[in-house]
Design a protein around this motif. Structure first.
Motif, mmCIF file in Angstrom:
data_model
loop_
_atom_site.group_PDB
_atom_site.id
_atom_site.type_symbol
_atom_site.label_atom_id
_atom_site.label_comp_id
_atom_site.label_asym_id
_atom_site.label_seq_id
_atom_site.Cartn_x
_atom_site.Cartn_y
_atom_site.Cartn_z
ATOM 1 N N UNK A 30 62.744 33.295 45.469
ATOM 2 C CA UNK A 30 62.960 32.161 44.163
ATOM 3 C C UNK A 30 62.562 30.984 44.206
ATOM 4 N N UNK A 31 62.800 30.402 45.675
ATOM 5 C CA UNK A 31 62.436 28.951 45.648
ATOM 6 C C UNK A 31 60.946 28.779 45.915
ATOM 7 N N UNK A 32 60.125 29.765 45.669
ATOM 8 C CA UNK A 32 58.532 29.502 45.773
ATOM 9 C C UNK A 32 57.931 30.083 44.668
ATOM 10 N N UNK A 33 57.026 29.258 44.438
ATOM 11 C CA UNK A 33 55.920 29.530 43.366
ATOM 12 C C UNK A 33 55.018 30.624 44.293
ATOM 13 N N UNK A 34 54.358 31.459 43.501
ATOM 14 C CA UNK A 34 53.616 32.311 44.303
ATOM 15 C C UNK A 34 52.297 32.606 43.517
ATOM 16 N N UNK A 35 51.187 33.028 44.237
ATOM 17 C CA UNK A 35 49.900 32.973 43.912
ATOM 18 C C UNK A 35 49.114 33.968 44.724
ATOM 19 N N UNK A 36 47.773 34.488 44.013
ATOM 20 C CA UNK A 36 46.814 35.499 44.480
ATOM 21 C C UNK A 36 45.638 34.614 44.626
ATOM 22 N N UNK A 42 31.295 36.584 52.964
ATOM 23 C CA UNK A 42 30.378 35.545 52.828
ATOM 24 C C UNK A 42 30.525 34.294 51.731
ATOM 25 N N UNK A 43 31.842 34.393 51.110
ATOM 26 C CA UNK A 43 32.161 33.422 50.462
ATOM 27 C C UNK A 43 33.312 32.897 50.528
ATOM 28 N N UNK A 44 33.956 31.621 49.848
ATOM 29 C CA UNK A 44 34.877 30.691 50.264
ATOM 30 C C UNK A 44 36.047 31.577 49.549
ATOM 31 N N UNK A 45 37.340 31.406 49.968
ATOM 32 C CA UNK A 45 38.613 31.950 49.267
ATOM 33 C C UNK A 45 38.690 31.257 47.980
ATOM 34 N N UNK A 46 39.017 31.915 47.172
ATOM 35 C CA UNK A 46 39.127 31.423 45.627
ATOM 36 C C UNK A 46 40.415 31.789 45.062
ATOM 37 N N UNK A 47 40.796 30.927 43.989
ATOM 38 C CA UNK A 47 42.271 31.267 43.335
ATOM 39 C C UNK A 47 41.889 32.347 42.443
ATOM 40 N N UNK A 48 42.790 33.151 41.905
ATOM 41 C CA UNK A 48 43.054 34.191 41.042
ATOM 42 C C UNK A 48 44.117 33.933 40.061
ATOM 43 N N UNK A 49 45.420 33.739 40.536
ATOM 44 C CA UNK A 49 46.515 33.681 39.493
ATOM 45 C C UNK A 49 47.493 33.012 40.329
ATOM 46 N N UNK A 50 48.524 32.412 39.728
ATOM 47 C CA UNK A 50 49.782 31.862 40.119
ATOM 48 C C UNK A 50 50.797 31.851 39.081
ATOM 49 N N UNK A 51 52.030 31.889 39.621
ATOM 50 C CA UNK A 51 53.435 31.595 38.566
ATOM 51 C C UNK A 51 54.398 30.921 39.267
ATOM 52 N N UNK A 52 55.253 30.292 38.616
ATOM 53 C CA UNK A 52 56.243 29.854 39.095
ATOM 54 C C UNK A 52 57.451 30.726 39.544
ATOM 55 N N UNK A 53 58.511 29.873 39.960
ATOM 56 C CA UNK A 53 59.533 30.760 40.683
ATOM 57 C C UNK A 53 60.243 31.616 39.435
ATOM 58 N N UNK A 54 60.153 31.466 38.255
ATOM 59 C CA UNK A 54 60.739 32.399 37.271
ATOM 60 C C UNK A 54 59.794 33.378 36.816
ATOM 61 N N UNK A 55 58.613 32.980 36.928
ATOM 62 C CA UNK A 55 57.429 33.800 36.236
ATOM 63 C C UNK A 55 57.304 33.341 34.783
ATOM 64 N N UNK A 60 45.435 31.504 35.258
ATOM 65 C CA UNK A 60 44.665 32.502 35.892
ATOM 66 C C UNK A 60 43.308 31.809 35.822
ATOM 67 N N UNK A 61 42.611 32.405 36.992
ATOM 68 C CA UNK A 61 41.319 31.927 37.041
ATOM 69 C C UNK A 61 40.457 32.456 35.602
ATOM 70 N N UNK A 62 39.380 31.695 35.207
ATOM 71 C CA UNK A 62 38.630 32.304 33.970
ATOM 72 C C UNK A 62 38.116 33.715 33.823
ATOM 73 N N UNK A 63 37.865 33.707 35.415
ATOM 74 C CA UNK A 63 37.107 35.148 35.592
ATOM 75 C C UNK A 63 37.784 36.412 35.325
ATOM 76 N N UNK A 64 39.228 36.338 35.456
ATOM 77 C CA UNK A 64 40.140 37.351 35.497
ATOM 78 C C UNK A 64 41.097 37.324 34.203
ATOM 79 N N UNK A 65 40.802 36.273 33.435
ATOM 80 C CA UNK A 65 41.730 36.283 31.996
ATOM 81 C C UNK A 65 41.622 37.531 31.259
ATOM 82 N N UNK A 66 42.857 38.062 30.716
ATOM 83 C CA UNK A 66 42.611 39.234 30.039
ATOM 84 C C UNK A 66 42.522 40.421 30.425
ATOM 85 N N UNK A 67 42.145 40.308 32.075
ATOM 86 C CA UNK A 67 42.078 41.626 32.923
ATOM 87 C C UNK A 67 43.127 41.885 33.970
ATOM 88 N N UNK A 68 43.645 40.620 34.415
ATOM 89 C CA UNK A 68 44.459 40.720 35.593
ATOM 90 C C UNK A 68 46.003 40.208 34.790
#
Length: 125
Positions: A30-36, A42-55, A60-68
């Motif tokens: 619970x001391x960590x924020x978490x992300x995917x 062939x591509x760089x690592x990119x952000x998908x989603x994150x949440x703080x310690x409590x949730x 979200x990345x724009x490309x996944x909003x509403x689906x993830x």
């Protein structure tokens, strides 16, 4: 220090769903924020989603909003990524990551201190 282990990846048809899990070691989850993040071939690592310690705060990345959906269960030391309406372009290795600043929901790779080994997701058309 925390160790992260992802699971739940696999092969799914376009339009299908998967739920990824990331189990964290230790009693300080619970001391960590978490992300995917994800990295396609062939591509760089990119952000998908994150949440703080409590949730309570998520981003979200724009490309996944509403689906993830990112969520966490601090009692189980686990963070989840529910992925719906999957598309072939979502094919990638998905990584979870932990940020020592538990209150933030950051999108930058450099902000995260610990990483899992990744779980592959393949979406067929």
């Amino acid at each position: 220090q925390v160790q992260l282990v992802e699971s739940g990846g696999g092969l799914v048809q376009a339009g299908g769903s998967l739920r990824l899990s990331c189990a964290a070691s230790g009693r300080t989850f619970r001391r960590y924020a978490m992300a995917w993040f994800r990295q396609a071939p062939g591509k760089e690592r990119e952000f998908v989603a994150a949440l703080n310690w409590s949730g309570g705060n998520t981003v979200y990345a724009d490309s996944v909003k509403g689906r993830f959906t990112i969520s966490r269960d601090n009692a189980k030391n686990t963070v989840y990524l529910q992925m719906n309406a999957l598309k072939p372009e979502n094919t990638a290795v998905y990584y979870c990551a932990a940020d020592s600043d538990a209150t933030l929901t950051r999108e930058e790779l450099y902000a995260y201190d610990y990483w899992g080994q990744g779980t592959p997701v393949t979406v067929s058309s």
